[in-house]
Motif scaffolding. Structure first.
Motif, PDB file in Angstrom:
ATOM      1  N   ASP A 126       0.831  -1.206   0.000  1.00 40.73           N
ATOM      2  CA  ASP A 126       0.000   0.000   0.000  1.00 40.73           C
ATOM      3  C   ASP A 126       0.868   1.259   0.000  1.00 40.73           C
ATOM      4  O   ASP A 126       0.580   2.231  -0.698  1.00 40.73           O
ATOM      5  CB  ASP A 126      -0.930   0.007   1.226  1.00 40.73           C
ATOM      6  CG  ASP A 126      -2.011  -1.061   1.124  1.00 40.73           C
ATOM      7  OD1 ASP A 126      -2.299  -1.500  -0.008  1.00 40.73           O
ATOM      8  OD2 ASP A 126      -2.563  -1.470   2.164  1.00 40.73           O
ATOM      9  N   ASN A 178       2.439   1.728  -3.427  1.00 40.88           N
ATOM     10  CA  ASN A 178       1.468   2.124  -4.463  1.00 40.88           C
ATOM     11  C   ASN A 178       0.678   3.377  -4.093  1.00 40.88           C
ATOM     12  O   ASN A 178      -0.348   3.671  -4.695  1.00 40.88           O
ATOM     13  CB  ASN A 178       0.506   0.973  -4.741  1.00 40.88           C
ATOM     14  CG  ASN A 178       1.206  -0.130  -5.483  1.00 40.88           C
ATOM     15  OD1 ASN A 178       1.793   0.103  -6.527  1.00 40.88           O
ATOM     16  ND2 ASN A 178       1.185  -1.324  -4.932  1.00 40.88           N
ATOM     17  N   ASN A 179       1.158   4.093  -3.072  1.00 37.88           N
ATOM     18  CA  ASN A 179       0.515   5.351  -2.649  1.00 37.88           C
ATOM     19  C   ASN A 179      -0.936   5.171  -2.253  1.00 37.88           C
ATOM     20  O   ASN A 179      -1.768   6.047  -2.508  1.00 37.88           O
ATOM     21  CB  ASN A 179       0.597   6.398  -3.767  1.00 37.88           C
ATOM     22  CG  ASN A 179       2.017   6.654  -4.163  1.00 37.88           C
ATOM     23  OD1 ASN A 179       2.851   6.882  -3.299  1.00 37.88           O
ATOM     24  ND2 ASN A 179       2.309   6.589  -5.438  1.00 37.88           N
ATOM     25  N   ARG A 180      -1.248   4.023  -1.675  1.00 42.38           N
ATOM     26  CA  ARG A 180      -2.626   3.829  -1.208  1.00 42.38           C
ATOM     27  C   ARG A 180      -2.678   4.116   0.277  1.00 42.38           C
ATOM     28  O   ARG A 180      -1.660   4.091   0.975  1.00 42.38           O
ATOM     29  CB  ARG A 180      -3.059   2.374  -1.445  1.00 42.38           C
ATOM     30  CG  ARG A 180      -3.242   2.013  -2.908  1.00 42.38           C
ATOM     31  CD  ARG A 180      -3.946   0.677  -3.037  1.00 42.38           C
ATOM     32  NE  ARG A 180      -3.111  -0.413  -2.616  1.00 42.38           N
ATOM     33  CZ  ARG A 180      -2.515  -1.269  -3.453  1.00 42.38           C
ATOM     34  NH1 ARG A 180      -2.692  -1.157  -4.742  1.00 42.38           N
ATOM     35  NH2 ARG A 180      -1.755  -2.239  -3.001  1.00 42.38           N
ATOM     36  N   GLN A 181      -3.893   4.351   0.758  1.00 40.78           N
ATOM     37  CA  GLN A 181      -4.092   4.534   2.183  1.00 40.78           C
ATOM     38  C   GLN A 181      -3.646   3.249   2.894  1.00 40.78           C
ATOM     39  O   GLN A 181      -3.809   2.150   2.348  1.00 40.78           O
ATOM     40  CB  GLN A 181      -5.579   4.757   2.420  1.00 40.78           C
ATOM     41  CG  GLN A 181      -5.859   5.376   3.757  1.00 40.78           C
ATOM     42  CD  GLN A 181      -7.312   5.818   3.848  1.00 40.78           C
ATOM     43  OE1 GLN A 181      -8.037   5.857   2.859  1.00 40.78           O
ATOM     44  NE2 GLN A 181      -7.744   6.150   5.040  1.00 40.78           N
ATOM     45  N   THR A 182      -3.072   3.364   4.097  1.00 41.48           N
ATOM     46  CA  THR A 182      -2.594   2.163   4.797  1.00 41.48           C
ATOM     47  C   THR A 182      -3.357   1.955   6.108  1.00 41.48           C
ATOM     48  O   THR A 182      -4.098   2.827   6.552  1.00 41.48           O
ATOM     49  CB  THR A 182      -1.105   2.274   5.158  1.00 41.48           C
ATOM     50  OG1 THR A 182      -0.983   3.196   6.247  1.00 41.48           O
ATOM     51  CG2 THR A 182      -0.262   2.725   3.988  1.00 41.48           C
ATOM     52  N   THR A 242       2.083   8.792   2.820  1.00 40.31           N
ATOM     53  CA  THR A 242       0.789   8.599   2.154  1.00 40.31           C
ATOM     54  C   THR A 242      -0.016   9.897   2.138  1.00 40.31           C
ATOM     55  O   THR A 242      -0.666  10.204   1.148  1.00 40.31           O
ATOM     56  CB  THR A 242      -0.035   7.466   2.795  1.00 40.31           C
ATOM     57  OG1 THR A 242       0.174   7.472   4.175  1.00 40.31           O
ATOM     58  CG2 THR A 242       0.312   6.126   2.242  1.00 40.31           C
ATOM     59  N   ILE A 251      -1.981  11.521  -0.863  1.00 35.31           N
ATOM     60  CA  ILE A 251      -3.428  11.385  -0.844  1.00 35.31           C
ATOM     61  C   ILE A 251      -4.157  12.724  -0.856  1.00 35.31           C
ATOM     62  O   ILE A 251      -5.214  12.853  -1.429  1.00 35.31           O
ATOM     63  CB  ILE A 251      -3.865  10.513   0.357  1.00 35.31           C
ATOM     64  CG1 ILE A 251      -3.570   9.054   0.016  1.00 35.31           C
ATOM     65  CG2 ILE A 251      -5.345  10.659   0.658  1.00 35.31           C
ATOM     66  CD1 ILE A 251      -3.724   8.122   1.157  1.00 35.31           C
ATOM     67  N   ARG A 254      -5.814  13.790  -3.692  1.00 39.80           N
ATOM     68  CA  ARG A 254      -6.798  12.871  -4.247  1.00 39.80           C
ATOM     69  C   ARG A 254      -8.108  12.916  -3.478  1.00 39.80           C
ATOM     70  O   ARG A 254      -8.961  12.063  -3.640  1.00 39.80           O
ATOM     71  CB  ARG A 254      -6.243  11.451  -4.227  1.00 39.80           C
ATOM     72  CG  ARG A 254      -4.981  11.342  -5.016  1.00 39.80           C
ATOM     73  CD  ARG A 254      -4.681   9.925  -5.369  1.00 39.80           C
ATOM     74  NE  ARG A 254      -3.861   9.270  -4.376  1.00 39.80           N
ATOM     75  CZ  ARG A 254      -4.187   8.140  -3.785  1.00 39.80           C
ATOM     76  NH1 ARG A 254      -5.316   7.563  -4.048  1.00 39.80           N
ATOM     77  NH2 ARG A 254      -3.377   7.590  -2.925  1.00 39.80           N
ATOM     78  N   ARG A 283      -2.746   8.073 -11.030  1.00 39.96           N
ATOM     79  CA  ARG A 283      -3.805   8.147 -10.002  1.00 39.96           C
ATOM     80  C   ARG A 283      -4.347   9.566  -9.894  1.00 39.96           C
ATOM     81  O   ARG A 283      -5.534   9.792  -9.709  1.00 39.96           O
ATOM     82  CB  ARG A 283      -3.257   7.736  -8.632  1.00 39.96           C
ATOM     83  CG  ARG A 283      -2.968   6.282  -8.571  1.00 39.96           C
ATOM     84  CD  ARG A 283      -2.333   5.885  -7.249  1.00 39.96           C
ATOM     85  NE  ARG A 283      -1.811   4.553  -7.382  1.00 39.96           N
ATOM     86  CZ  ARG A 283      -2.568   3.468  -7.453  1.00 39.96           C
ATOM     87  NH1 ARG A 283      -3.863   3.556  -7.325  1.00 39.96           N
ATOM     88  NH2 ARG A 283      -2.034   2.279  -7.621  1.00 39.96           N
ATOM     89  N   GLN A 342      -8.078  10.758 -10.258  1.00 36.33           N
ATOM     90  CA  GLN A 342      -8.728  11.487  -9.166  1.00 36.33           C
ATOM     91  C   GLN A 342      -9.298  12.814  -9.652  1.00 36.33           C
ATOM     92  O   GLN A 342     -10.429  13.191  -9.329  1.00 36.33           O
ATOM     93  CB  GLN A 342      -7.717  11.713  -8.034  1.00 36.33           C
ATOM     94  CG  GLN A 342      -8.259  12.471  -6.849  1.00 36.33           C
ATOM     95  CD  GLN A 342      -9.415  11.730  -6.210  1.00 36.33           C
ATOM     96  OE1 GLN A 342      -9.357  10.514  -6.077  1.00 36.33           O
ATOM     97  NE2 GLN A 342     -10.462  12.435  -5.833  1.00 36.33           N
ATOM     98  N   GLU A 387      -9.773  -0.187 -12.435  1.00 34.05           N
ATOM     99  CA  GLU A 387     -10.633   0.910 -11.997  1.00 34.05           C
ATOM    100  C   GLU A 387     -11.759   1.220 -12.970  1.00 34.05           C
ATOM    101  O   GLU A 387     -12.528   2.143 -12.744  1.00 34.05           O
ATOM    102  CB  GLU A 387      -9.791   2.187 -11.806  1.00 34.05           C
ATOM    103  CG  GLU A 387      -8.807   2.078 -10.669  1.00 34.05           C
ATOM    104  CD  GLU A 387      -7.637   3.024 -10.855  1.00 34.05           C
ATOM    105  OE1 GLU A 387      -7.835   4.225 -10.718  1.00 34.05           O
ATOM    106  OE2 GLU A 387      -6.532   2.541 -11.162  1.00 34.05           O
TER     107      GLU A 387
END
Ligand code: ADP
Length: 624
Positions: free
Chosen positions: A274, A277-281, A315, A319, A322, A393, A397, A420
Motif C-alpha cells: 500500500d 502504491n501510494n494507497r491509504q494504509t 501517504t 493522498i 486525491r 492516479r 482522481q 478501476e
C-alpha cells in the motif's frame, strides 16, 4: 458438517480481496451458502461468469450464484445470513458496517476478519460487542486477476474468539466450519484472542512499515544485518508495551518471531504494498496502536513512532491531492490542462452525466471524458512508463472529482490490469467506435501506435468486419520511427516540416530496427541531407502501410500517436494509396474517445434495461 441433515450455514462476505476470496471459495466448496458483496464491476462480472479461482498453496475453482454489487441488493435478495464476515481494510469498515445494518437480524453473528489491534472496535458501535467474533487471519495471497488469488501464505492455525465470551459457541461453530473447509482455525476465549491479536500485530508491525519505507521485500529485510537489528528493536518496544497491557508472551517470543520472519518470501507485506502504491494504509492499527498503548503506559516507542509517522507522512503527501471534491492544486492543474476548449463549437462542460475512456497504450496512456452528447470535454495524455504511477492516479482522481462519471471503459495493451474501469474492450472496437462518431459508414481505419500497426475494416453500419495487426515486430511503428529519427539526429517535432522540403525517393531497405539504424549511419556518411533522410524514413513507413490490405472504394481514416505527430505521413500516404487519407481532430485520442462512447452505450443499455425491468414488474404488480 453433516451436509445432508442440516440446513446450509449462510455466510455473507463483505470485502472480496484475497482474504475474503479465499474464505468464500473454501466455505462454498464446503457446502455453505455464501453470498458476496463485490463493489468492483469487473471483478463482479468475472466472479459471476467464471467464479473464484485459487492457485498456489490452495487450488480450487468455485462458482457463485449470489454475487451482489451493494448490500442494499443483498438485503433485497433476502440473503438472511447467519454470519457476516468483514474482510475489508480497517479504514473501510465504518462505512460498510452502517450499510450492513440492512442485513442485521437477531440471529446474525459478525466476524471481523482484519488483522491489527482494536479493529473490531470499529464494528462495536454499530452491532454491539456481544454480536462480534474477532479473527486472527494467518493466511494471505495476492491477486493474479480480479477473480483469481495466488495463495502464497498459510501458517495454521487462524484464531477465532468472541470478544466478550458471549458467543463462544458461535466461535466454535465457525472455527469448525473453516477447519473443515481447509483453513485450520482454533476457537479461543476472549483473553487468548487478544494475546493472539497482539502477537500477530507485532509480527506484522515489525516488517511492514520498514519494507514499505525501504522498498524491501520480507526476504531482503531479513537478509540484511542492519534491518534485522531494526526489526528486533521494533519487536522489543512492542513487547514492553504488551507487557504493560498485561499480555504475557513466552521468554523466547522475540527469538521465535525472528525465526518466523526469516521464512518470509521475496514479496512485499500488504501494508508495504500500500505504501509503495501510494494507497491509504492500516498503519494506525499496526505500529500506530503500539505507539498509542505505549503512551497510555508511559512507555517510549521511538521506532514504532518513527515508522508510523513516516508512513503517514508519505501517504498523506500523495493522498491530499486525491481527496474528492476538495481538488488540490494538482487536481486543478490537471483539469485546467486537460479541459477541452473547443474553438469551433464553444462546448464547455456545465455538469451532467459523463463517460470516461482510458486507452492504456504501450507508449502513452490517453484519457478522454465525453458528455452525454459524445462531445469530448476533457483529454489527457501521460507516458505509460512513467515511474511516478502517482500521476496516473492523480489524473483519475482529478477526473472523478470534476466530472460526474457514470461509466468507464478501459482499452489498449494494458487494459486487463486496469481494474478501476467498469468494462474493458479491445482497441479494435474502440477505434471503430471513436472514428465512427464523425465518419459514418464503410471505411478503413489505419492506427499506428507505439508498438503496432492496425488496419480495421468497418461495414456500412460501423461494425468491425475484420482487422489486421502487425504486432510481431516494431517495423514501421512509432517506436521504430522514434529510434531511427534519433539515430539520424532529426528532432521529431520538426521531422514533418523537414521532409516536406525534399523530393528524395530513397527508402530504407530494412525494417529491422538494428539494420535500419546501420543504414541510416551509411546515409549520414554518404552526406544525404537531413531533409532527404526525414522523407526517406517516412517513405519506408508509407510503403509498408500501403502493402497492408485495405478495402478499395471506401474512405480511409488514420488515427494514433504517429499521425498526430507526423502530419507529413498524411500527404505521403494519400499519394501512395491514391486516395485522400482522412485524419480526425485529436487522432491520438480517438481510441480513448471510442472507449468513452462504448462506456456511454453500455450505461444507457443497462439503464434502459433497468427501466424496462422496473416497468414490467410494475405492470406485473398492477395485473396481479
Ligand atoms: P500506443 O497507443 O501504442 O501507446 P500511441 O497511439 O499513443 O501509441 O502512439 C505512440 C507513438 O506516437 C510514439 O511511439 C511516437 O512515435 C508518437 N508520439 C506520441 N507522442 C509524441 C510526441 N509528443 N512527440 C513525438 N512523437 C510522439
Amino acid at each position: 458438517m453433516d451436509k445432508a441433515a442440516k440446513q446450509p450455514i449462510k455466510v455473507a462476505i463483505i470485502g472480496i480481496g484475497p482474504v475474503g476470496m479465499i474464505m468464500a471459495a473454501l466455505l462454498k466448496q464446503e457446502g455453505c451458502e455464501v453470498s458476496l458483496c463485490v463493489r468492483n464491476k469487473i471483478k463482479l462480472n468475472l466472479i459471476k461468469s467464471e467464479g473464484i479461482r485459487l492457485e498456489g498453496k490452495m487450488k480450487a475453482t468455485v462458482l457463485f450464484d449470489q454475487v451482489y454489487e451493494t448490500m442494499d441488493e443483498m438485503a433485497d435478495a433476502k440473503v438472511d445470513p447467519d454470519y457476516i464476515v468483514f474482510a475489508l481494510k480497517s479504514y473501510q469498515i465504518k462505512d460498510a458496517a452502517q450499510k450492513a445494518l440492512k442485513l442485521y437480524t437477531d440471529k446474525v453473528t459478525i466476524i471481523s476478519a482484519q488483522n491489527g489491534i482494536d479493529v473490531e472496535s470499529l464494528l462495536i458501535p454499530v452491532f454491539g460487542s456481544d454480536k462480534i467474533l474477532r479473527m486472527v487471519v494467518n493466511y494471505a495471497g495476492n491477486l493474479t486477476a480480479p477473480n483469481c488469488v495466488n495463495v502464497n501464505f498459510f501458517t495454521p492455525p487462524n484464531y477465532l474468539g468472541s470478544i466478550d465470551d458471549n458467543r463462544a459457541e458461535k466461535a466454535a461453530e465457525f472455527a469448525r466450519l473453516l477447519t473443515d473447509a481447509g483453513l485450520l482455525t482454533k476457537d479461543v476465549n476472549s483473553f487468548e484472542i487478544i494475546k493472539r491479536i497482539w502477537e500477530k500485530t507485532i509480527l506484522n508491525s515489525s516488517l511492514s512499515a520498514l519494507c514499505g519505507v525501504g522498498r524491501l521485500t520480507m526476504a531482503e529485510a531479513m537478509a540484511d544485518g542492519d534491518t534485522v537489528e531494526l526489526i528486533e528493536q521494533i519487536i522489543n518496544e512492542a513487547v514492553v508495551v504488551a507487557e504493560a497491557e498485561k499480555i504475557r508472551f513466552p521468554d523466547d517470543f522475540i527469538r521465535s518471531c525472528m525465526r518466523y520472519l526469516k521464512k518470509g518470501g521475496n514479496h512485499f507485506p500488504s501494508l508495504a504494498g500500500d505504501v509503495i502504491n501510494n494507497r491509504q494504509t492500516e498503519i494506525d492499527y499496526f505500529n500506530g496502536k503500539i505507539v498509542e498503548y505505549g503512551k497510555k503506559h508511559y512507555v517510549r516507542t521511538s521506532l514504532n513512532l518513527a515508522f508510523t509517522n513516516m508512513v503517514k507522512a508519505m501517504t498523506n503527501k500523495n493522498i491530499t491531492s486525491r481527496v474528492p471534491g476538495a481538488a488540490g492544486v494538482v487536481n486543478r492543474n490537471i483539469v485546467q490542462k486537460g479541459i477541452v476548449r473547443n474553438k469551433k463549437s464553444s462546448i464547455v462542460y456545465q455538469g451532467g452525466p459523463c463517460f470516461l475512456g482510458v486507452d492504456l497504450g504501450s507508449a502513452y496512456i490517453k484519457f478522454t471524458v465525453i458528455d452525454d452528447s459524445q462531445n469530448a470535454v476533457f483529454r489527457f495524455i501521460i507516458p505509460t512508463l512513467n515511474k511516478e504511477r502517482i500521476l496516473h492516479r492523480q489524473v483519475m482522481q482529478a477526473i472523478h472529482s470534476d466530472f460526474d462519471i457514470k461509466y468507464s471503459c478501459a482499452t489498449g495493451y494494458g487494459r486487463k490490469h486496469f481494474i478501476e474501469s467498469d468494462i474493458i474492450k479491445t482497441e479494435i472496437n474502440c477505434a471503430a467506435a471513436g472514428v465512427s462518431r464523425d465518419f459514418k459508414g464503410a471505411k478503413n481505419i489505419i492506427d499506428i501506435g507505439g508498438e503496432d500497426i492496425k488496419i480495421i475494416h468497418c461495414d456500412e453500419a460501423d461494425n468491425v468486419l475484420n482487422f489486421y495487426m502487425n504486432d510481431k515486430c516494431a517495423a514501421g511503428t512509432g517506436s521504430f520511427l522514434a529510434e531511427i529519427a534519433e539515430r539520424a539526429e532529426i528532432p521529431v517535432s520538426e521531422m514533418s516540416h523537414l521532409a516536406a522540403q525534399s523530393n528524395y525517393d530513397k527508402e530504407l531497405n530494412s525494417f529491422c530496427t538494428v539494420f535500419a539504424k546501420t543504414e541510416i549511419m551509411k546515409w549520414i556518411f554518404d552526406g544525404i541531407s537531413i531533409e532527404d533522410t526525414a522523407r526517406g524514413i517516412y517513405l519506408s513507413i508509407a510503403n509498408r502501410v500501403a502493402k497492408m490490405k485495405l478495402v478499395p472504394g471506401v474512405p480511409t481514416v488514420m488515427v494514433g500517436g504517429v499521425i498526430a505527430n507526423h502530419s507529413y505521413l498524411q500527404s505521403l500516404l494519400s499519394e501512395r494509396l491514391n486516395q485522400n487519407i482522412l485524419v480526425p481532430d485529436e487522432p491520438q485520442h480517438l481510441v480513448s474517445l471510442g472507449a468513452a462512447i462504448i462506456a456511454q452505450k453500455a450505461w444507457t443499455r443497462e439503464n434502459n434495461q433497468l427501466t424496462t425491468e422496473k416497468k414490467s414488474t410494475d405492470n406485473e404488480s398492477v395485473s396481479r
